[in-house]
Design a protein around this motif. Structure first.
Motif, PDB file in Angstrom:
ATOM      1  N   ASP A 142      57.793  23.714  58.558  1.00  0.00           N
ATOM      2  CA  ASP A 142      59.076  23.088  58.254  1.00  0.00           C
ATOM      3  C   ASP A 142      59.775  23.711  57.051  1.00  0.00           C
ATOM      4  O   ASP A 142      60.986  23.687  56.941  1.00  0.00           O
ATOM      5  N   PRO A 145      62.968  28.831  56.697  1.00  0.00           N
ATOM      6  CA  PRO A 145      64.314  28.747  57.268  1.00  0.00           C
ATOM      7  C   PRO A 145      64.313  29.121  58.739  1.00  0.00           C
ATOM      8  O   PRO A 145      63.798  30.159  59.132  1.00  0.00           O
ATOM      9  N   SER A 147      62.630  27.891  61.169  1.00  0.00           N
ATOM     10  CA  SER A 147      61.257  28.129  61.599  1.00  0.00           C
ATOM     11  C   SER A 147      60.935  27.523  62.953  1.00  0.00           C
ATOM     12  O   SER A 147      59.957  27.914  63.565  1.00  0.00           O
ATOM     13  N   GLN A 199      65.248  22.558  61.831  1.00  0.00           N
ATOM     14  CA  GLN A 199      64.335  22.486  60.698  1.00  0.00           C
ATOM     15  C   GLN A 199      63.283  21.384  60.879  1.00  0.00           C
ATOM     16  O   GLN A 199      62.163  21.523  60.438  1.00  0.00           O
ATOM     17  N   ARG A 200      63.685  20.301  61.548  1.00  0.00           N
ATOM     18  CA  ARG A 200      62.790  19.156  61.714  1.00  0.00           C
ATOM     19  C   ARG A 200      62.892  18.633  63.141  1.00  0.00           C
ATOM     20  O   ARG A 200      63.889  18.863  63.828  1.00  0.00           O
TER      21      ARG A 200
END
Length: 226
Positions: A142, A145, A147, A199-200
């Protein structure tokens, strides 16, 4: 003379290099990402070490005349048939690339054990398990950047203009690196794939909820990443 520590460091170096390449591929929404590239690089390094150093004890006998590196090279060639069998195409996506790479790495571990390089094989096993278990957890990456990659298959009652409208509205909602690929299309229905980065996990839910607000969308499928 190389030591076991030298071999360990080479495996680590290969895993890092493979991971860097895989990270770049993952940012570009390719199927084979960080884990797959790390495993392939790690397995290749392990096989190379075995080919170069595992047979010194045999070659020390004057009556022995052989090319021990042929063992590793032939295994590398033949294991591809098994690895391909682990790759499947399912619902417009590809599954099994990481499994195929892990098969290749496990083959190298078997060569190492058979050559008497027990510590090297143990260390490679631990590295592979860390790659498979830790990097398989989405929240482990997480902090990087871009990812995480997302893929959704969208079934739409409409045409390409409606698809473009939906994509533009998602872009206005700051969905990163959004790409739309048409998979099937007839006079009334359209199936397309959305690629994007998040990101999440919560961002994926936000995108799915945004798509559900369109009456023309009949189904949204979440495609697993590799």
């Amino acid at each position: 003379m190389e030591t076991q520590i030298d071999y360990f460091l080479r495996l680590l170096e290969a895993a890092v290099y493979g991971g860097l390449v895989g990270y770049e591929r993952q940012l570009r929404l390719k199927s084979a990402g960080i884990r797959t590239h790390m495993l392939i690089a790690l397995g290749a390094a392990l096989m190379m070490i075995i080919s170069k150093y595992a047979f010194f004890d045999v070659l020390s006998y004057s009556q022995v005349d052989l090319d021990p590196s042929r063992v590793a090279s032939q295994v590398v060639s033949s294991i591809g048939f098994i690895g391909v069998g682990a790759i499947l195409t399912y619902r417009h996506g590809v599954e099994g690339l990481t499994t195929s790479a892990s098969i290749w790495c496990v083959t190298a571990i078997g060569l190492a054990v058979g050559a008497g390089m027990h510590l090297l094989a143990l260390f490679a096993t631990v590295l592979i398990l860390l790659v498979q278990i830790l990097l398989h957890q989405r929240n482990f990456l997480d902090g990087l950047p871009g990812s995480l990659e997302g893929r959704l298959i969208v079934h739409l009652k409409g045409d390409t203009q409606m698809m473009e409208k939906i994509v533009n509205e998602l872009r206005n909602k700051k969905v990163k690196k959004l790409q739309a690929i048409v998979l099937a299309y007839d006079s009334e229905n359209l199936i397309f794939k959305l690629n994007f980065t998040i990101q999440r996990e919560e961002e994926l839910s936000f995108i799915v909820i945004s798509l559900s607000q369109y009456e023309q969308i009949t189904e949204v499928e979440n495609v697993k990443t590799l």
